[in-house]
Every structure is written in C-alpha cells, then in structure tokens.
Design an enzyme around this catalytic site. Structure first.
Site, PDB file in Angstrom:
ATOM      1  N   THR A  72      20.511  86.486  56.559  1.00  0.00           N
ATOM      2  CA  THR A  72      19.116  86.034  56.705  1.00  0.00           C
ATOM      3  C   THR A  72      18.438  85.829  55.351  1.00  0.00           C
ATOM      4  OG1 THR A  72      18.435  88.352  56.973  1.00  0.00           O
ATOM      5  CG2 THR A  72      18.788  87.069  58.970  1.00  0.00           C
ATOM      6  N   GLY A  73      19.201  85.300  54.398  1.00  0.00           N
ATOM      7  CA  GLY A  73      18.588  84.900  53.134  1.00  0.00           C
ATOM      8  C   GLY A  73      17.812  83.619  53.348  1.00  0.00           C
ATOM      9  N   GLN A 131      13.487  76.207  43.782  1.00  0.00           N
ATOM     10  CA  GLN A 131      14.450  77.050  43.086  1.00  0.00           C
ATOM     11  C   GLN A 131      14.280  76.932  41.572  1.00  0.00           C
ATOM     12  OE1 GLN A 131      17.672  75.145  45.116  1.00  0.00           O
ATOM     13  NE2 GLN A 131      17.953  76.827  46.566  1.00  0.00           N
ATOM     14  N   ILE A 144      18.610  80.396  53.071  1.00  0.00           N
ATOM     15  CA  ILE A 144      19.291  79.398  53.883  1.00  0.00           C
ATOM     16  C   ILE A 144      19.342  79.864  55.332  1.00  0.00           C
ATOM     17  CG2 ILE A 144      21.514  78.294  54.333  1.00  0.00           C
ATOM     18  CD1 ILE A 144      21.992  78.128  51.377  1.00  0.00           C
ATOM     19  N   ASP A 153      16.802  66.111  49.104  1.00  0.00           N
ATOM     20  CA  ASP A 153      16.561  67.519  49.434  1.00  0.00           C
ATOM     21  C   ASP A 153      15.601  68.102  48.397  1.00  0.00           C
ATOM     22  OD1 ASP A 153      16.575  70.189  49.962  1.00  0.00           O
ATOM     23  OD2 ASP A 153      18.755  70.380  50.099  1.00  0.00           O
ATOM     24  N   THR A 155      22.725  77.821  42.927  1.00  0.00           N
ATOM     25  CA  THR A 155      22.526  77.546  44.347  1.00  0.00           C
ATOM     26  C   THR A 155      23.882  77.254  44.978  1.00  0.00           C
ATOM     27  OG1 THR A 155      22.307  75.139  44.183  1.00  0.00           O
ATOM     28  CG2 THR A 155      20.352  76.464  43.675  1.00  0.00           C
ATOM     29  N   CYS A 156      23.874  76.932  46.253  1.00  0.00           N
ATOM     30  CA  CYS A 156      25.135  76.627  46.923  1.00  0.00           C
ATOM     31  C   CYS A 156      25.779  75.361  46.368  1.00  0.00           C
ATOM     32  CB  CYS A 156      24.929  76.498  48.426  1.00  0.00           C
ATOM     33  SG  CYS A 156      23.729  75.226  48.899  1.00  0.00           S
ATOM     34  N   ASN A 157      24.977  74.484  45.756  1.00  0.00           N
ATOM     35  CA  ASN A 157      25.503  73.201  45.282  1.00  0.00           C
ATOM     36  C   ASN A 157      25.717  73.112  43.777  1.00  0.00           C
ATOM     37  OD1 ASN A 157      25.670  71.968  47.795  1.00  0.00           O
ATOM     38  ND2 ASN A 157      23.524  71.332  47.746  1.00  0.00           N
TER      39      ASN A 157
END
Length: 418
Positions: free
Chosen positions: A194-195, A123, A197, A117, A56-58
């Site tokens: 437009t995924g 996910q 997120i 979150d 993921t982004c994190n």
C-alpha cells in the site's frame, strides 16, 4: 555576487531508465529511502555543491553539480547493487544544457513509460525538497526545477498530453477492465502493498472497475487500514497472505521490497490467477510462470499494452516542446544575467571611482562648481553606459564569457577583485 555555477563544476544528469534498462537491471540500481539519504550525506561530505536523487519504478537518476560525472556515477553504484560496468552499458550522461533539457522531458511526462504521466513531477519535487533540507540545492537547480514545474503545469492545462490514463496504476485497472469485462462475474482482487503505487491502484480499481471484492494486505497493517477506510475495503493480516492468494482471481503486487515476496511456493490454487507486478525491483519471482494456471504481467509489459491506446497523445508532443523551449529561454537569460552581474557591478564601481576622482579634481579648477549637480549627471551617464554594456552582453552573438573577458581587459576590472 557569486557566479551561479560553482567554479570548475558542471551540471550533470546521470542515470538509467526503462528505455535501455529492463526491470531486473533497474532493480539493481534502485535506491530506497535510506540509501538516498546516505548517498546525499556522502555527497555533501565530499563537497558536491548541489544534488538531487530520484528512484522510481521506471528510472533512477542523479541531477547535480560535479567536476566530473564519475563522481556521481560512483555515488550511485556505491549505494545501490549495480556496478560501474553495468552502468556504462545501459546508462546516460548529460551535461549542462543537455542535462537541463533531460530534466524538462522527465518532469513533463515526455520521457515517461506511459507518455504524459505527470506523477513524476511530484517525485521530483520531493527529491529536491529532501536535498534542500540538507542545503544541497543551489540557486541554479532551484530555479531550474521551478521552470520544470511551470512547464509541467502549462503542458497539462494547454495540451491534451495527459488526457486519459496517466499512470501505471491506472493502466492496471484498464488491463483488468479489458480482460475481465463488467458483463462477466465479479473477481476477487488482492492488493499486496500500500505504498504510493498501491494506493493509486486501489483508487483506480474502485473508480473504474465493477470489482468491489478488493482485499488489502500490507506488512504494516495500520497503513492498509487507513486506505481501506477511505474506500470501504477489507484488510487482512500479512500472516494470511497465502490464504488470500488462494481465494483471489487477481493479485496486484506493489510493495517496496528489495527481493521477491511472491513465488510459486506461496500459491496453492489451481484456478486461473492473474498477477500484476507493479514493483521495482520485481516482487514476483519468475518461477510463478511454471504454474499453468498463473499469468504474470510486469509493469513493463503493462505499459506497452496500454501505450497503444495513448497514441493520440503523441500529436501534442510538438506543442509541449514549444512550451518547454519558451520557458527554458527565460531560464537561459537568467543564467546569463547571473553570469555577467559581477562584471556589471565591477564596471559600475570602476566608473564611480573615476567619477569621484574627476569631481574632486574639478572643484579646484572651476569657479562656482556645483558638486551635487555634477554627481547626479555623472551617475545618469554611468547608468546609461552600464545599460549599453548589459544589452551588449545579452544580445552579442559571441559567447557571454568572451564579452566579459573583453570588459575585464579594457577596464582592468580584475584589479578590483585582487
């Protein structure tokens, strides 16, 4: 019945997150869909019995069974742009119960960049589902994920850990609200990408800001049109990107590209421009900062700005950890039960063999011997004896493994498996 954990294998969680790895480093270790599929396939070919991957982004993490954690580290480095040396500087490795605890903290939002979150649990579900299709999830990991899901649901309903903003996508809308108040003029917003997120950001912008001039651009226009139709927004072709940037006051970048898609070379405007980069790897080149009219905010900065407004959530961390402890205690009891189940089966078999021999011998020794009554009585005694041993294995202070070894030695149970 086979042991729940493969022989000589341990359960590990290895990976890196925003806690020690900055956005650039997380970008090196990020895995797209194709890379995850290739990693899982190689793991299966190499005999890894169970493995799930999230990127993921994190964070990028691997959860699975291995003889040594380096097996998992090598797989991650081979299928990403990161090296083993870089991994060792910023990563973490947890084993067995520590790995379980880490999965709980991740899945319940306790380790999220924005505390509470809960997007991460979805996910994780997708990651395990992907591995299950390849028969790469064993009973242990499936049961563990179910426990994490249960903990996540209880924390969400029984605490206020997830109250208010719950994602980076909400944080972006919150940041816009704080810096461009409703009393001011409406701003032109461009959402590029437009995924997941991007979709969530779009929804939050519509719900929480007064800005209705939102334009969507995606490399695949059809995907953008589906989202735009839901919120009655404008869609432009990818070829019009530079023109739309010039018309915008705010740009939100949330693409899945592996390299920057926005740089100073595509910005042809002198009016103030805010760019929020919600992508990992970074999708906005740092050279945009060379332009005096541009303000660039990356998701790491965005999370820090927003986190100060969520300090109340920290009050619910102890309650969340109590919920996790309760659920994990049941999981550990299940593990122990699975661990001694083969021994209990062998013990019952051994006692039944002794019973049959004694009943057969007694037929010739006693007149009017009632075979059926003796059989029923002996079975009841066997069940009670086995029950006592099962309670001993569950409650004994010494390790379950030592107690099992003692039973095997006393009753010579190992002979039954030879």
């Amino acid at each position: 019945m086979a042991a729940v954990q493969p022989k000589h294998f341990s359960f590990y969680s290895i990976g890196l997150s925003y806690r020690k790895a900055d956005a650039e480093m997380r970008g090196l270790f990020s895995l797209n869909e194709e890379a995850i599929d290739a990693l899982l396939q190689e793991a299966k070919e190499e005999g890894i019995p169970s493995l799930a991957v999230i990127s993921t982004c994190n964070r990028t993490e691997l959860y699975g069974f291995a003889e040594h954690p380096y097996q998992l580290i090598r797989l991650l480095c081979e299928h990403s742009q990161g090296t083993v040396e870089e991994f060792q500087k910023i990563a973490y490795i947890q084993k067995n119960d520590d790995a379980c605890q880490h999965l709980y903290t991740v899945g319940t939002g306790l380790d999220s960049q924005i505390l509470g979150d809960f997007e991460i649990i979805g996910q994780l579900k997708m990651a395990f589902k992907r591995s299950k299709k390849l028969n790469l999830i064993n009973t242990y990991m499936e049961r563990l994920l179910n426990c994490v899901i249960q903990a996540s649901k209880r924390i969400k309903t029984e605490t206020e850990l997830s109250s208010g903003a719950t994602s980076v996508s909400f944080a972006s809308a919150q940041y816009i609200l704080e810096n461009y108040p409703a009393s001011g003029p409406s701003k032109n917003i461009l959402l590029f990408g437009t995924g997941k997120i991007g979709r969530n950001t779009c929804e939050n912008l519509v719900k929480h800001t007064v800005n209705k001039q939102i334009t969507l651009i995606n490399r695949t226009k059809q995907k953008a049109e589906v989202i735009a139709g839901k919120f009655d927004l404008v869609v432009k072709d990818f070829a019009e990107l530079e023109e739309e940037i010039a018309n915008s006051d705010i740009i939100i970048v949330a693409t899945g590209a592996q390299k920057p898609t926005i740089s100073k070379q595509v910005i042809h405007t002198s009016k103030p421009l805010l760019i929020l980069d919600l992508s990992i790897p970074k999708n906005v080149d740092d050279n945009v900062k060379e332009l005096d009219n541009v303000t660039l905010i990356h998701l790491d900065e965005l999370s820090k700005i927003t986190h100060k407004t969520l300090s109340n959530r920290e009050n619910f961390i102890p309650q969340a950890r109590e919920i996790i402890a309760t659920i994990h205690a049941d999981f550990k009891l299940w593990i122990e039960s699975r661990q001694f189940a083969p021994t209990m089966h062998a013990l019952k078999t051994k006692l039944s063999t002794l019973k049959d021999a004694e009943i057969k011998n007694s037929r010739t020794k006693f007149d009017d011997f009632n075979h059926e009554q003796a059989d029923v009585l002996a079975d009841r005694i066997i069940q009670k004896i086995a029950g006592h041993f099962a309670n001993h294995l569950r409650n004994e202070d010494e390790s379950t493994e030592e107690a099992i070894n003692l039973l095997n030695k006393v009753f010579k149970l190992e002979e039954l498996s030879n």
